[in-house]
Design a protein around this motif. Structure first.
Motif, short mmCIF file in Angstrom:
data_model
loop_
_atom_site.label_atom_id
_atom_site.label_comp_id
_atom_site.label_asym_id
_atom_site.label_seq_id
_atom_site.Cartn_x
_atom_site.Cartn_y
_atom_site.Cartn_z
N GLY A 52 -5.56 -1.64 -12.80
CA GLY A 52 -4.12 -2.45 -13.43
C GLY A 52 -3.13 -1.86 -12.25
O GLY A 52 -2.09 -2.08 -12.84
N THR A 53 -3.59 -1.91 -11.16
CA THR A 53 -2.60 -1.94 -9.75
C THR A 53 -2.85 -2.83 -8.82
O THR A 53 -3.49 -3.50 -9.11
CB THR A 53 -2.66 -0.42 -9.32
OG1 THR A 53 -1.74 0.07 -8.51
CG2 THR A 53 -4.08 -0.19 -8.46
N SER A 54 -1.83 -2.77 -8.07
CA SER A 54 -1.81 -3.91 -6.93
C SER A 54 -2.79 -3.60 -5.83
O SER A 54 -2.91 -2.31 -5.33
CB SER A 54 -0.37 -3.81 -6.39
OG SER A 54 -0.64 -4.74 -4.99
N PRO A 55 -3.59 -4.22 -5.63
CA PRO A 55 -4.45 -4.17 -4.40
C PRO A 55 -4.02 -3.92 -3.36
O PRO A 55 -4.36 -3.16 -2.22
CB PRO A 55 -5.45 -5.42 -4.52
CG PRO A 55 -5.67 -6.01 -5.73
CD PRO A 55 -3.95 -5.88 -6.34
N ALA A 56 -2.86 -4.79 -2.81
CA ALA A 56 -2.13 -4.62 -1.75
C ALA A 56 -1.59 -3.20 -1.81
O ALA A 56 -1.40 -2.52 -0.55
CB ALA A 56 -1.00 -5.75 -1.48
N GLY A 57 -1.10 -2.61 -2.71
CA GLY A 57 -0.32 -1.58 -2.74
C GLY A 57 -1.33 -0.38 -2.57
O GLY A 57 -1.10 0.63 -1.84
N LEU A 58 -2.63 -0.39 -3.17
CA LEU A 58 -3.61 0.69 -3.16
C LEU A 58 -4.04 0.59 -1.45
O LEU A 58 -4.39 1.70 -0.95
CB LEU A 58 -4.66 0.38 -3.78
CG LEU A 58 -6.18 1.35 -3.85
CD1 LEU A 58 -5.48 2.79 -4.00
CD2 LEU A 58 -7.08 0.76 -4.60
N LEU A 59 -4.36 -0.47 -0.93
CA LEU A 59 -4.87 -0.60 0.38
C LEU A 59 -3.66 0.05 1.24
O LEU A 59 -4.13 0.79 2.37
CB LEU A 59 -5.09 -1.89 0.83
CG LEU A 59 -6.48 -2.50 0.03
CD1 LEU A 59 -6.62 -3.78 0.72
CD2 LEU A 59 -7.60 -1.70 0.40
N ALA A 60 -2.68 -0.17 1.06
CA ALA A 60 -1.37 0.45 1.98
C ALA A 60 -1.55 1.97 1.89
O ALA A 60 -1.18 2.57 2.81
CB ALA A 60 0.13 -0.20 1.63
N GLU A 61 -1.78 2.45 0.76
CA GLU A 61 -1.86 3.81 0.37
C GLU A 61 -3.01 4.42 1.31
O GLU A 61 -2.81 5.66 1.81
CB GLU A 61 -1.82 4.10 -1.11
CG GLU A 61 -0.62 3.90 -1.79
CD GLU A 61 -0.76 4.10 -3.19
OE1 GLU A 61 -1.92 4.44 -3.84
OE2 GLU A 61 0.38 4.13 -3.96
N LEU A 62 -4.08 3.65 1.05
CA LEU A 62 -5.28 4.13 1.80
C LEU A 62 -5.26 4.17 3.50
O LEU A 62 -5.53 5.02 4.13
CB LEU A 62 -6.53 3.63 1.37
CG LEU A 62 -6.75 3.54 0.06
CD1 LEU A 62 -8.04 2.68 -0.38
CD2 LEU A 62 -7.28 5.06 -0.36
N ARG A 63 -4.39 3.21 3.78
CA ARG A 63 -4.18 3.13 5.33
C ARG A 63 -3.14 4.34 5.81
O ARG A 63 -3.88 4.83 6.91
CB ARG A 63 -3.34 1.79 5.45
CG ARG A 63 -2.97 1.50 7.10
CD ARG A 63 -4.25 1.26 7.86
NE ARG A 63 -4.17 1.12 9.28
CZ ARG A 63 -3.89 2.22 10.13
NH1 ARG A 63 -4.40 3.39 9.83
NH2 ARG A 63 -3.83 1.70 11.27
#
Length: 680
Positions: A52-63
């Motif tokens: 239930g979270t934003s894919p764009a936000g998760l990828l930014a955190e992993l970056r």
């Protein structure tokens, strides 16, 4: 070796040539300390949606955690439908729906024309993607199979086949990945009906994404399999792309055509390691992290492909677990001296061909020494001249194949390496032990020193043989695991048997081959005792276990052994092999100690077990995908630990042997008589 001075000289020259080749290899390996951490874009997007979270936000955190690249999959009809970008249905399904009155509105115009085909699939793309989808289908399938009708795309073929055709990379996904600072890794799909025209269309789609990308093939085939692989390789090279070669441990899991494509792409190939979702479900994050670090450290893997943990237990935040996993992995890689960036492919090791001829001469000389020793203990006269002739024949064969049949040179190098491995492991045990049974038993302290000397001398011979094997196999295909050492199981099982036979003959040298055969026949004619049968059974079981444990797959590792491996891996630069430091090396120390005590009945079985460790040393050198510095550290650590364990076992052998009466007790000192008084 004093019996073969000229063979020894040839062996030393071959060893120097091997050292020169390995020095060049060491330099190349030392320069390649950069790894790339790649996220599987589709898997991480699914995790974000599930949580239930934003894919764009998760990828930014992993970056931000250190992940550098993002793997994008080619768009297919199925994936575009799942994203809501289009809808499709087969002609037969639309006819059935029309009878039921459930045809979607978008398909009614084509039904109204009366020209609907059962052997076609009808596609309704979203308006912004209509031209892009049509161009992708035409590029792969050809213009004759795609046409517009009733405002739809009519594509000839079956639904199950067409819905998996790779159409290129979604423009929105490419733009979003670039905006987040990711480098792109392209997961390219092959199509079983691909034509030369379709391949050209796929290459144009790849060019639209940019040049100099890393390509990792999706599915069971590489691009162009099997008739168009040369054209696919030429197209990828023209675009400056590199290929990620997925590490697998069975032929069944290998992508079809990858060996041929890898050879054509040389050297623009990088080895890739990933953990399958099935295996990931059984691992804790620290264990998975160690697998990735081990792959980079010990197997020259430069692409680490990450999928998320999805089977997290109840009450555990899956997003937090995965964020921490990526961050921990990047920190551990940097702590081990790696740089997370764009890695460069490993270039081939270039050296004069004469060095290979010299290494081949050294390997042949090692085999000739083994042959000479076998003839000597069998009672046959040995002359060095004929043995040198065999070495010369081996060198001539190597040169002839290199000039007249280059395609057979790789196989010939494998055969020479196998022969050197067998001869080296056998001589490593035989040479130091053939003289150890002579002489009076020393004191216990010196007893351990004699055992250590046997082990260290044997390890020296094995390192020489391992250096020759590594010199023979140092070539780009072996370093990229396209070609591998031939006969792993033979090289583990044959040396113990040969060493056992040679030591048995050396204990009672025969005057002639006939006398040796008579002695062997007399030995076989003895009655079989129960303890002999039990020992033979144990030896057979041990041989089966050794065969099953050699290679990449076989018997599973015991839980206790797995914990010991992890402990040593974290404590030492390189984890030593269990069969060396825990089995073979202590057995060889005990064999030397038993020989010094005159316990000839113990020497032979212990020497056979010790040969397992020496074969393991040479086998480590035959793994060309393992950096040479790791091989040397692994060998040194095994020698130190094996010496300590073997020394302790030798002291225990002496103490328990005397306690149970197997060994004589040390003689009591003679009483000192007082000198008689001087005469008056």
């Amino acid at each position: 070796m004093r019996r073969y001075p000229r063979l020894t000289a040839v062996l030393l020259v071959g060893l120097l040539a091997a050292a020169a080749i390995l020095g060049l290899r060491w330099r190349l390996e030392a320069q390649g300390r950069t790894v790339d951490v790649i996220l599987d874009g589709e898997a991480w997007r699914e995790l974000a949606v599930r949580e239930g979270t934003s894919p764009a936000g998760l990828l930014a955190e992993l970056r931000a955690q250190g992940a550098r690249s993002l793997a994008l999959y080619e768009a297919t009809l199925r994936r575009l439908r799942d994203r809501g970008d289009l809808y499709y249905a087969s002609g037969s399904a639309l006819l059935a729906a029309s009878r039921a009155g459930t045809v979607p509105a978008a398909f009614r115009p084509v039904l109204a024309t009366g020209r609907l085909r059962r052997d076609a699939v009808y596609v309704v793309p979203a308006p912004p993607l209509a031209g892009w989808v049509e161009a992708g289908l035409r590029g792969v399938l050809g213009a004759g199979r795609v046409r517009r009708t009733g405002g739809l795309l009519e594509v000839l073929g079956t639904e199950s086949d067409l819905e998996e055709v790779g159409l290129g990379f979604h423009p929105d996904e490419v733009a979003a990945a670039r905006a987040r600072g990711f480098d792109l890794v392209l997961r390219v799909r092959n199509y079983r009906g691909l034509t030369a025209e379709g391949l050209a269309g796929k290459l144009r789609r790849l060019a639209a994404v940019g040049q100099g990308r890393t390509v990792v093939f999706e599915g069971a085939d590489v691009l162009g399999y099997e008739r168009l692989i040369p054209e696919a390789a030429a197209g990828l090279r023209a675009l400056g792309h590199r290929v990620g070669r997925i590490e697998v441990f069975t032929v069944r899991r290998r992508q079809r055509g990858e060996d041929r494509l890898t050879a054509l792409m040389q050297p623009a190939v990088l080895r890739l390691f990933s953990v399958t979702p099935e295996e990931l479900a059984t691992l804790a994050p620290p264990a998975a992290r160690d697998k990735y670090v081990r792959a980079a450290l010990e197997r020259h893997i430069r692409l680490l492909y990450l999928r998320p943990f999805t089977a997290t237990p109840a009450g555990v935040d899956a997003l937090e677990v995965n964020r921490a996993f990526v961050g921990d992995l990047v920190r551990e890689l940097r702590a081990r001296g790696f740089r997370v960036d764009r890695p460069a492919p490993l270039p081939p090791v270039r050296y004069p061909r004469v060095l290979l001829l010299l290494v081949a001469a050294g390997a042949c000389a090692l085999g000739a020494v083994l042959l000479g020793e076998g003839l000597r203990v069998s009672g046959l006269p040995v002359r060095e001249g004929p043995l040198l002739g065999l070495v010369a024949a081996g060198v001539v064969a190597t040169a002839g194949l290199a000039l007249l049949a280059p395609g057979l040179v790789t196989l010939w190098r494998k055969l020479l390496a196998l022969g050197a491995a067998i001869a080296g492991a056998t001589l490593a045990v035989f040479l130091p032990l053939q003289e150890e049974a002579r002489g009076s038993p020393p004191a216990p302290g010196w007893l351990v020193a004699r055992g250590w000397r046997v082990l260290w001398q044997a390890t020296g011979v094995s390192i020489v043989a391992g250096g020759l094997v590594a010199g023979l196999l140092t070539a780009w295909p072996f370093m990229m695991a396209v070609e591998v050492f031939l006969g792993v199981k033979v090289a583990h099982v044959l040396p113990p048997a040969l060493a056992l036979g040679l030591l048995a003959l050396a204990a009672r040298p025969a005057s002639s081959p006939l006398a040796a055969m008579r002695a062997a026949w007399a030995w076989l004619d003895r009655p079989l005792r129960l303890r002999t049968a039990a020992v033979a059974l144990l030896v057979g079981v041990a041989a089966v276990i050794l065969l099953a444990r050699s290679g990449n797959f076989g018997l599973p590792v015991l839980a206790l052994e797995e914990r010991l491996r992890l402990l040593l891996e974290h404590a030492l630069v390189a984890r030593p092999r269990t069969k060396e430091f825990l089995v073979g090396h202590p057995a060889l120390v005990l064999a030397g100690s038993a020989a010094a005590l005159g316990l000839r009945g113990w020497v032979l079985p212990l020497a056979a077990v010790g040969a397992i460790g020496q074969a393991g040393i040479i086998n480590s050198f035959s793994h060309l995908h393992t950096p040479l510095v790791i091989v040397l550290w692994r060998t040194l650590n095994a020698l130190v630990l094996g010496s300590l364990l073997g020394g302790a076992a030798a002291f225990l052998l002496v103490g328990m042997g005397r306690r149970v009466g197997l060994l004589p007790s040390p003689p009591e000192p003679l009483p000192v008589r007082a000198a008689p008084p001087p005469a008056p």
